[in-house]
Design an enzyme around this catalytic site. Sequence first.
Site, PDB file in Angstrom:
ATOM      1  N   GLU A  58       0.848  -1.198   0.000  1.00 35.10           N
ATOM      2  CA  GLU A  58       0.000   0.000   0.000  1.00 35.10           C
ATOM      3  C   GLU A  58       0.883   1.247   0.000  1.00 35.10           C
ATOM      4  O   GLU A  58       2.081   1.196   0.303  1.00 35.10           O
ATOM      5  CB  GLU A  58      -0.897  -0.022   1.253  1.00 35.10           C
ATOM      6  CG  GLU A  58      -1.860   1.147   1.411  1.00 35.10           C
ATOM      7  CD  GLU A  58      -2.881   1.220   0.298  1.00 35.10           C
ATOM      8  OE1 GLU A  58      -2.551   1.853  -0.729  1.00 35.10           O
ATOM      9  OE2 GLU A  58      -3.994   0.678   0.439  1.00 35.10           O
ATOM     10  N   ASP A  73      -9.673   1.059  -3.825  1.00 36.00           N
ATOM     11  CA  ASP A  73      -8.630   1.154  -2.804  1.00 36.00           C
ATOM     12  C   ASP A  73      -8.047   2.565  -2.869  1.00 36.00           C
ATOM     13  O   ASP A  73      -8.782   3.539  -2.945  1.00 36.00           O
ATOM     14  CB  ASP A  73      -7.600   0.047  -3.009  1.00 36.00           C
ATOM     15  CG  ASP A  73      -6.934  -0.389  -1.715  1.00 36.00           C
ATOM     16  OD1 ASP A  73      -6.224   0.445  -1.123  1.00 36.00           O
ATOM     17  OD2 ASP A  73      -7.110  -1.546  -1.298  1.00 36.00           O
ATOM     18  N   ARG A 128      -6.987   0.700  13.216  1.00 42.36           N
ATOM     19  CA  ARG A 128      -5.631   0.990  12.776  1.00 42.36           C
ATOM     20  C   ARG A 128      -5.692   2.097  11.733  1.00 42.36           C
ATOM     21  O   ARG A 128      -6.765   2.444  11.241  1.00 42.36           O
ATOM     22  CB  ARG A 128      -4.944  -0.243  12.198  1.00 42.36           C
ATOM     23  CG  ARG A 128      -5.560  -0.748  10.885  1.00 42.36           C
ATOM     24  CD  ARG A 128      -4.645  -1.783  10.241  1.00 42.36           C
ATOM     25  NE  ARG A 128      -5.243  -2.422   9.068  1.00 42.36           N
ATOM     26  CZ  ARG A 128      -5.214  -1.916   7.838  1.00 42.36           C
ATOM     27  NH1 ARG A 128      -4.681  -0.716   7.613  1.00 42.36           N
ATOM     28  NH2 ARG A 128      -5.751  -2.585   6.829  1.00 42.36           N
TER      29      ARG A 128
END
Length: 289
Positions: free
Chosen positions: A16, A194, A99
């Site tokens: 990522e 994403d 998170r």
Amino acid sequence: MNKIECVCAVGAQLGEGPLWSAKDQAVWFVDIKGRQIHRFDTRGGALTSWQAPEEVGFIVKATGDRWIAGLKSGLHAFTPDTGKFTLIARVDSDRPKNRLNDGYVDAAGRLWFGSMDNEESQPTGSLYRFDARGLQRCDENYVITNGPTTSPDGRTLYHVDTLQRVIYAFDLNDGEIGNRRVFARIEKSGAYPDGPATDSAGCVWIGLFGGWAVQRYSPGGELLQTIDMPVANCTKVTFGGSDLRTLYITTAWKGLSKEQLATQPLAGGLFSTRVDTAGVSPNEVRYDG
């Protein structure tokens, strides 16, 4: 047809946040679940990695040749020379299952990032801004956040609600956001939006997790281009090279079965391809701490 090349078969479980660094001609990115920060040298192909103490959602540059990493517990200063992480600010300490996930620095040096439910089921995630005023929650009720990114003129901020399969646009004015509206919805079966990134023409690039592709949208939300990928889980792009026309793409093997992995041996690798429109150079967080 765009030629796709796997330039670094790192095998990230959840790659990522790719970030181009012109200073060292390298792509920095993270493996969230692998708890690693990676630096890929595009000149010689060397990969340097650092182990993080927690899941690491993003890495961004700050002024003074410094770095800030988004760990599970909050924002940390990161020193590559020593591999040391130093807490700057705790985030969502009252939500222990959360998170951090994905971050971006706007032209004014403000850090934008999201938090999310690490079990990917509850809408406990938020969109945050971090600048000289401190830490501010700007939007909430997300299960999985991604992004954000901004338009080249700095007037629009884009943020992704992954499970709802929608990209939102906000008006952005002096660090304040408002007028949330739907920019685009992902219609491709099995695909989830994403990380987003914008190019110099103001178009928005979206990695498709489970969608075998990255897509490019016009500033008006029209799908302009689809780049097919050899792996299913495409997470985010960054623009690099001397002309900012080399597109680097992080991917993931998270969620794939053994059978699927066997047919996608490069899943989790860092890929590249050439594109017609240049990107925008990454900004640095203006941080005095």
